[in-house]
Design an enzyme around this catalytic site. Structure first.
Site, PDB file in Angstrom:
ATOM      1  N   HIS A 215      -5.847   9.456   0.253  1.00 28.93           N
ATOM      2  CA  HIS A 215      -5.774   8.706   1.519  1.00 28.93           C
ATOM      3  C   HIS A 215      -6.399   9.508   2.654  1.00 28.93           C
ATOM      4  O   HIS A 215      -5.873   9.587   3.768  1.00 28.93           O
ATOM      5  CB  HIS A 215      -4.322   8.346   1.847  1.00 28.93           C
ATOM      6  CG  HIS A 215      -4.170   7.103   2.671  1.00 28.93           C
ATOM      7  ND1 HIS A 215      -4.130   7.120   4.046  1.00 28.93           N
ATOM      8  CD2 HIS A 215      -4.040   5.804   2.322  1.00 28.93           C
ATOM      9  CE1 HIS A 215      -3.975   5.887   4.494  1.00 28.93           C
ATOM     10  NE2 HIS A 215      -3.920   5.066   3.480  1.00 28.93           N
TER      11      HIS A 215
ATOM     12  N   HIS B 248      -5.879   2.782  -4.304  1.00 33.39           N
ATOM     13  CA  HIS B 248      -5.917   2.998  -2.851  1.00 33.39           C
ATOM     14  C   HIS B 248      -6.374   4.428  -2.536  1.00 33.39           C
ATOM     15  O   HIS B 248      -5.958   4.987  -1.527  1.00 33.39           O
ATOM     16  CB  HIS B 248      -4.536   2.711  -2.261  1.00 33.39           C
ATOM     17  CG  HIS B 248      -4.498   2.594  -0.769  1.00 33.39           C
ATOM     18  ND1 HIS B 248      -5.519   2.031  -0.030  1.00 33.39           N
ATOM     19  CD2 HIS B 248      -3.545   2.974   0.144  1.00 33.39           C
ATOM     20  CE1 HIS B 248      -5.195   2.063   1.256  1.00 33.39           C
ATOM     21  NE2 HIS B 248      -4.018   2.641   1.386  1.00 33.39           N
TER      22      HIS B 248
ATOM     23  N   HIS C 166       3.695  -2.358   3.078  1.00 33.26           N
ATOM     24  CA  HIS C 166       3.711  -0.991   2.560  1.00 33.26           C
ATOM     25  C   HIS C 166       5.015  -0.718   1.815  1.00 33.26           C
ATOM     26  O   HIS C 166       6.088  -1.040   2.312  1.00 33.26           O
ATOM     27  CB  HIS C 166       3.577   0.016   3.707  1.00 33.26           C
ATOM     28  CG  HIS C 166       2.280  -0.078   4.452  1.00 33.26           C
ATOM     29  ND1 HIS C 166       2.059  -1.031   5.416  1.00 33.26           N
ATOM     30  CD2 HIS C 166       1.137   0.643   4.357  1.00 33.26           C
ATOM     31  CE1 HIS C 166       0.829  -0.886   5.903  1.00 33.26           C
ATOM     32  NE2 HIS C 166       0.247   0.115   5.271  1.00 33.26           N
TER      33      HIS C 166
ATOM     34  N   ASP D  46       0.813  -1.205   0.000  1.00 34.64           N
ATOM     35  CA  ASP D  46       0.000   0.000   0.000  1.00 34.64           C
ATOM     36  C   ASP D  46       0.860   1.275   0.000  1.00 34.64           C
ATOM     37  O   ASP D  46       2.018   1.261   0.437  1.00 34.64           O
ATOM     38  CB  ASP D  46      -0.886   0.043   1.252  1.00 34.64           C
ATOM     39  CG  ASP D  46      -2.115  -0.841   1.139  1.00 34.64           C
ATOM     40  OD1 ASP D  46      -2.181  -1.662   0.201  1.00 34.64           O
ATOM     41  OD2 ASP D  46      -2.994  -0.714   2.003  1.00 34.64           O
TER      42      ASP D  46
END
Length: 231
Positions: free
Chosen positions: A98, A94, A188, A44
Site C-alpha cells: 500500500h 490491493h 474497509h 479494502d
C-alpha cells in the site's frame, strides 16, 4: 453533540463522471458496472483478524456477496483468515505494501505486485482477477498495462462509505447516497500501513447490516465485482 460527518463532496463529481462514462476512466480503470439491479460491495486493506471475520459472518447470514481487495502484507499476517475469505467470497489484489510511491515507479510497482501475487499463489493457490490501486491512485501506471502484464482488471469505485473516517450512521448515509444499479461501493475491513485514518473498523461492521437492509429496500442485490462485470 456528535460531530458532523465529513462531506463526500468531491465524490459527487466523480459519480457524475461515472454516470456519463458508464464504467471506464483512464483507459481501462473500471468505476461502475452495468445498470442491473446489483451492486458490488468491496472491502479494502484486509484481511484483518479484528474485523474481517465479523464481516464474513454478516455476509454469510444474509447470503450476500462481496469482493475483498487484500493487501499482501496482511495476507502474510493472517494466512488462515485469507483462506477463509477466498473460500467464502471473491478476492482481489490491493498491492503488497500500500505504498504511495510505488505507482510512480514502474519497476517498484512491478516488484510490489509480484510480491503480492506470490502470496496469493502460496496461501490460496489462486490469483485474483481484479486489482485496486493503493489509495485509488494509478500514478504513472496504465491500468491496461496491469491487465496485460498481470492478468488483472483494475477496479476503482463509484461511491463509498467514507468509513475510514465516519461513524456508523454516517457510513450508512454515504452508502445510501451512492446506491444505484451497477454501483461499486468502497468500504474497509482493515487498516493500511501508513494510513492517515488509522483506527478501528468496528463502525463498518456495525453499518453492514443496515447497508444490506438499504439494498433490500431498493431491490438491489449484493454481488462480487466479477459477478457485476460479467456479461
Amino acid at each position: 453533540m456528535r460531530p458532523a460527518s465529513p462531506s463526500p463532496g468531491p465524490f459527487f463529481a466523480l459519480r457524475r463522471a461515472v454516470r456519463a462514462a458508464r464504467g471506464f476512466l483512464r483507459g481501462g480503470l473500471i468505476l461502475h458496472g452495468p445498470a442491473r439491479p446489483e451492486v458490488a460491495l468491496t472491502f479494502d486493506d484486509g484481511p484483518s483478524p479484528a474485523h474481517t471475520p465479523a464481516i464474513l459472518d454478516i455476509l454469510a447470514a444474509r447470503r450476500a456477496r462481496a469482493t475483498f481487495f487484500l493487501l499482501g502484507s496482511a495476507i502474510e499476517n493472517a494466512p488462515d483468515l485469507t483462506r477463509r475469505v477466498h473460500a467464502e467470497q471473491e478476492i482481489g489484489c490491493h498491492s503488497y505494501a500500500h505504498d504511495r510511491a510505488a505507482v510512480n515507479d514502474p519497476e517498484a510497482f512491478r516488484v510490489d505486485t509480484e510480491k503480492a501475487l506470490d502470496l496469493f499463489d502460496r496461501v490460496v493457490h489462486a490469483r485474483p482477477r481484479h486489482y485496486r490501486f493503493p489509495w485509488g491512485n494509478p500514478g504513472r501506471i496504465a491500468p491496461r498495462d496491469v491487465e496485460r502484464r498481470f492478468g488483472m482488471v483494475c477496479v476503482h469505485w463509484s461511491g463509498g462509505g467514507f468509513d475510514e473516517r465516519s461513524d456508523t450512521p454516517a457510513i450508512v448515509r454515504h452508502i445510501e447516497d451512492a446506491l444505484e444499479p451497477g454501483a461499486i461501493l468502497l468500504l474497509h475491513d482493515g487498516c493500511a500501513p501508513g494510513s492517515v485514518y488509522a483506527g478501528s473498523r468496528e463502525p463498518t461492521v456495525r453499518a453492514l447490516p443496515r447497508i444490506l437492509d438499504a439494498l433490500d429496500a431498493r431491490g438491489l442485490r449484493a454481488v462480487t465485482v466479477g459477478e457485476l462485470l460479467s456479461a
